[in-house]
Motif scaffolding. Structure first.
Motif, PDB file in Angstrom:
ATOM      1  N   ASP A   1     -17.233   6.582 -12.380  1.00 13.68           N
ATOM      2  CA  ASP A   1     -16.407   5.155 -12.342  1.00 13.68           C
ATOM      3  C   ASP A   1     -16.706   4.266 -11.173  1.00 13.68           C
ATOM      4  O   ASP A   1     -17.329   4.475 -10.191  1.00 13.68           O
ATOM      5  CB  ASP A   1     -14.989   5.416 -12.358  1.00 13.68           C
ATOM      6  CG  ASP A   1     -14.448   6.358 -11.234  1.00 13.68           C
ATOM      7  OD1 ASP A   1     -15.346   6.942 -10.546  1.00 13.68           O
ATOM      8  OD2 ASP A   1     -13.427   6.693 -11.117  1.00 13.68           O
ATOM      9  N   ALA A   2     -16.387   2.976 -11.199  1.00  9.76           N
ATOM     10  CA  ALA A   2     -16.660   1.892 -10.227  1.00  9.76           C
ATOM     11  C   ALA A   2     -15.026   1.108  -9.896  1.00  9.76           C
ATOM     12  O   ALA A   2     -14.608   0.833 -10.830  1.00  9.76           O
ATOM     13  CB  ALA A   2     -17.650   0.832 -10.537  1.00  9.76           C
ATOM     14  N   TRP A   3     -14.930   0.987  -8.741  1.00 10.09           N
ATOM     15  CA  TRP A   3     -13.753   0.391  -8.216  1.00 10.09           C
ATOM     16  C   TRP A   3     -14.188  -0.644  -7.120  1.00 10.09           C
ATOM     17  O   TRP A   3     -15.161  -0.680  -6.605  1.00 10.09           O
ATOM     18  CB  TRP A   3     -12.828   1.354  -7.668  1.00 10.09           C
ATOM     19  CG  TRP A   3     -12.298   2.385  -8.669  1.00 10.09           C
ATOM     20  CD1 TRP A   3     -12.952   3.517  -9.314  1.00 10.09           C
ATOM     21  CD2 TRP A   3     -11.033   2.360  -9.057  1.00 10.09           C
ATOM     22  NE1 TRP A   3     -12.083   4.109  -9.694  1.00 10.09           N
ATOM     23  CE2 TRP A   3     -10.839   3.697  -9.939  1.00 10.09           C
ATOM     24  CE3 TRP A   3      -9.726   1.423  -9.002  1.00 10.09           C
ATOM     25  CZ2 TRP A   3      -9.808   3.820 -10.469  1.00 10.09           C
ATOM     26  CZ3 TRP A   3      -8.757   2.171  -9.611  1.00 10.09           C
ATOM     27  CH2 TRP A   3      -8.653   3.116 -10.423  1.00 10.09           C
ATOM     28  N   THR A   4     -13.179  -1.757  -7.265  1.00 11.16           N
ATOM     29  CA  THR A   4     -13.453  -2.911  -6.316  1.00 11.16           C
ATOM     30  C   THR A   4     -12.159  -3.255  -5.565  1.00 11.16           C
ATOM     31  O   THR A   4     -11.031  -3.088  -6.299  1.00 11.16           O
ATOM     32  CB  THR A   4     -14.113  -4.029  -6.762  1.00 11.16           C
ATOM     33  OG1 THR A   4     -14.287  -5.236  -5.931  1.00 11.16           O
ATOM     34  CG2 THR A   4     -13.107  -4.796  -7.860  1.00 11.16           C
ATOM     35  N   LEU A   5     -12.081  -3.626  -4.441  1.00  7.85           N
ATOM     36  CA  LEU A   5     -10.848  -4.063  -3.855  1.00  7.85           C
ATOM     37  C   LEU A   5     -11.345  -5.404  -2.946  1.00  7.85           C
ATOM     38  O   LEU A   5     -12.279  -5.862  -2.246  1.00  7.85           O
ATOM     39  CB  LEU A   5     -10.744  -3.145  -2.608  1.00  7.85           C
ATOM     40  CG  LEU A   5      -9.269  -3.370  -1.594  1.00  7.85           C
ATOM     41  CD1 LEU A   5      -8.525  -2.196  -1.441  1.00  7.85           C
ATOM     42  CD2 LEU A   5      -9.678  -4.544  -0.453  1.00  7.85           C
ATOM     43  N   ASP A   6     -10.582  -6.654  -3.329  1.00 11.32           N
ATOM     44  CA  ASP A   6     -10.866  -7.915  -3.004  1.00 11.32           C
ATOM     45  C   ASP A   6     -10.311  -8.207  -1.369  1.00 11.32           C
ATOM     46  O   ASP A   6      -8.777  -8.030  -1.384  1.00 11.32           O
ATOM     47  CB  ASP A   6     -10.304  -8.900  -3.740  1.00 11.32           C
ATOM     48  CG  ASP A   6     -10.527 -10.304  -3.416  1.00 11.32           C
ATOM     49  OD1 ASP A   6     -11.009 -10.644  -2.224  1.00 11.32           O
ATOM     50  OD2 ASP A   6     -10.209 -11.133  -4.403  1.00 11.32           O
ATOM     51  N   THR A   7     -11.133  -8.126  -0.191  1.00 16.04           N
ATOM     52  CA  THR A   7     -10.604  -8.000   0.858  1.00 16.04           C
ATOM     53  C   THR A   7     -10.150  -9.500   1.427  1.00 16.04           C
ATOM     54  O   THR A   7      -9.533  -9.634   2.413  1.00 16.04           O
ATOM     55  CB  THR A   7     -11.903  -7.811   1.888  1.00 16.04           C
ATOM     56  OG1 THR A   7     -12.898  -8.616   1.833  1.00 16.04           O
ATOM     57  CG2 THR A   7     -12.422  -6.680   1.677  1.00 16.04           C
ATOM     58  N   ALA A   8     -10.113 -10.408   0.310  1.00 19.02           N
ATOM     59  CA  ALA A   8      -9.681 -11.914   0.675  1.00 19.02           C
ATOM     60  C   ALA A   8      -8.268 -11.977   0.144  1.00 19.02           C
ATOM     61  O   ALA A   8      -7.854 -13.008   0.177  1.00 19.02           O
ATOM     62  CB  ALA A   8     -10.622 -12.980   0.388  1.00 19.02           C
ATOM     63  N   GLN A   9      -7.655 -10.955  -0.495  1.00 18.93           N
ATOM     64  CA  GLN A   9      -6.574 -11.268  -1.413  1.00 18.93           C
ATOM     65  C   GLN A   9      -5.484 -10.222  -1.004  1.00 18.93           C
ATOM     66  O   GLN A   9      -5.740  -8.979  -0.950  1.00 18.93           O
ATOM     67  CB  GLN A   9      -6.691 -11.035  -2.814  1.00 18.93           C
ATOM     68  CG  GLN A   9      -5.476 -11.429  -3.816  1.00 18.93           C
ATOM     69  CD  GLN A   9      -5.889 -11.330  -5.146  1.00 18.93           C
ATOM     70  OE1 GLN A   9      -6.881 -11.491  -5.596  1.00 18.93           O
ATOM     71  NE2 GLN A   9      -4.612 -11.242  -5.899  1.00 18.93           N
ATOM     72  N   LYS A  10      -4.382 -10.593  -0.377  1.00 19.29           N
ATOM     73  CA  LYS A  10      -3.390  -9.639  -0.106  1.00 19.29           C
ATOM     74  C   LYS A  10      -2.052  -9.976  -1.172  1.00 19.29           C
ATOM     75  O   LYS A  10      -1.911 -10.839  -1.514  1.00 19.29           O
ATOM     76  CB  LYS A  10      -2.773  -9.838   1.481  1.00 19.29           C
ATOM     77  CG  LYS A  10      -3.842  -9.545   2.410  1.00 19.29           C
ATOM     78  CD  LYS A  10      -3.353  -9.665   3.787  1.00 19.29           C
ATOM     79  CE  LYS A  10      -4.332  -9.443   4.975  1.00 19.29           C
ATOM     80  NZ  LYS A  10      -4.020  -9.486   6.430  1.00 19.29           N
TER      81      LYS A  10
END
Length: 297
Positions: free
Chosen positions: A179-188
């Motif tokens: 699997d592949a996951w992503t985390l948007d570092t510009a969005q809190k």
């Protein structure tokens, strides 16, 4: 979905004579560590940040064949590329637990760490940041909402388009995953998102090599499958303008099967680190490194 950019004509590289002397701040023999490049700042030249790893391995038994990591550490060492000197640093704050086979990526002047195996052999799913800004080194644990990749080790991670942390594959303690996951570092608040990319998806693997290109493509190469067989394929993961992610199988002749070989880059040079030991293909050895200055021809 439109054109599929791949490898541009590759630059050539030449090795130069560069080495480090053994001293009390050098990390010493270890494996399953991470070596992450951090760009130059006002007070420091480019550095390589080495974190964690195992300083020994133990053989298995008849009831539990194979090997296990031993001497797992959470020490941090900084290698100054210009002066060729190691410095052991002791950041403020609560550090991550000792671990090996974790993943790391650079975000500005910070290094992000995720997952890994602890001394008891259990993988972890926490997310830590080592802040190297203004020489005030400090650990921060990042709070992430919702479900994420979960505990895993032997996975890969990098920052895509200077914004998205992408983590792929690994082993969740029960099986090898794809699997592949992503985390948007510009969005809190921060939150992991599981990707559902189109295209030719890579098979489940662990101990692969990955790096993000400047044009936003996440490159994945090699590793080993669930049976332990080294892989020789390569893939690119790219986010299109509409937000859809897509895998592309690399064309051409595949590289030799390998696991795990890793490389880190900064704007002017590349560094390689080998952590060879079974079942990671080889034997326990010291951290091996060399700097290759980029030479465009």
């Amino acid at each position: 979905m439109g054109s599929k950019p791949w490898l541009y004509p590759a630059p050539t590289y030449r090795p130069i004579e560069s080495f480090w002397d053994t001293d009390e701040d050098a990390p010493g023999p270890r494996c399953a560590h991470t070596l992450t490049a951090v760009a130059a700042t006002k007070s420091h030249g480019p550095r390589l940040i080495l974190f964690g790893g195992a300083t020994a391995i133990e053989g298995g038994s008849s009831s539990a064949p194979g090997i296990r990591l031993d001497g797992v550490t959470n020490s941090v060492h900084s290698y100054d590329i210009d002066t060729k000197k190691w410095t052991r640093i002791k950041p403020a704050g609560d550090p991550p637990s000792p671990r090996a086979a974790h993943a790391a990526a650079t975000v500005g002047t910070m290094v992000v760490f995720q997952g890994g195996i602890g001394p008891a052999g259990h993988s972890t799913d926490d997310l830590y940041v080592l802040d190297l800004t203004n020489d005030k080194y400090k650990w921060h644990r990042v709070l992430v909402q919702g479900q994420g990749p979960g505990p895993r080790y032997g996975h890969v991670m990098d920052l895509v388009s200077q914004r998205y942390l992408v983590t792929v594959s690994g082993n969740d303690g029960k099986r090898t995953v794809s699997d592949a996951w992503t985390l948007d570092t510009a969005q809190k608040p921060y939150a992991w998102q599981k990707l559902n990319p189109e295209g030719d998806r890579p098979s489940a693997r662990m101990y692969a090599t990955a790096s993000a290109r400047s044009d936003g493509m996440f490159l994945l190469c090699g590793g080993r499958d669930s049976s332990g067989t080294p892989l020789a394929d390569a893939y690119g993961l790219l986010m299109h303008r509409n937000g859809q992610w897509e895998w592309t199988l690399a064309p051409g002749v595949s590289p030799s099967p390998s696991c795990p070989a890793s490389a880190v880059k900064h704007p002017h040079s590349y560094a390689s680190s080998s952590s060879n030991f079974p079942p990671l293909c080889g034997q326990v050895g010291a951290v091996l490194g060399y700097i290759m200055r980029m030479q465009h021809i």
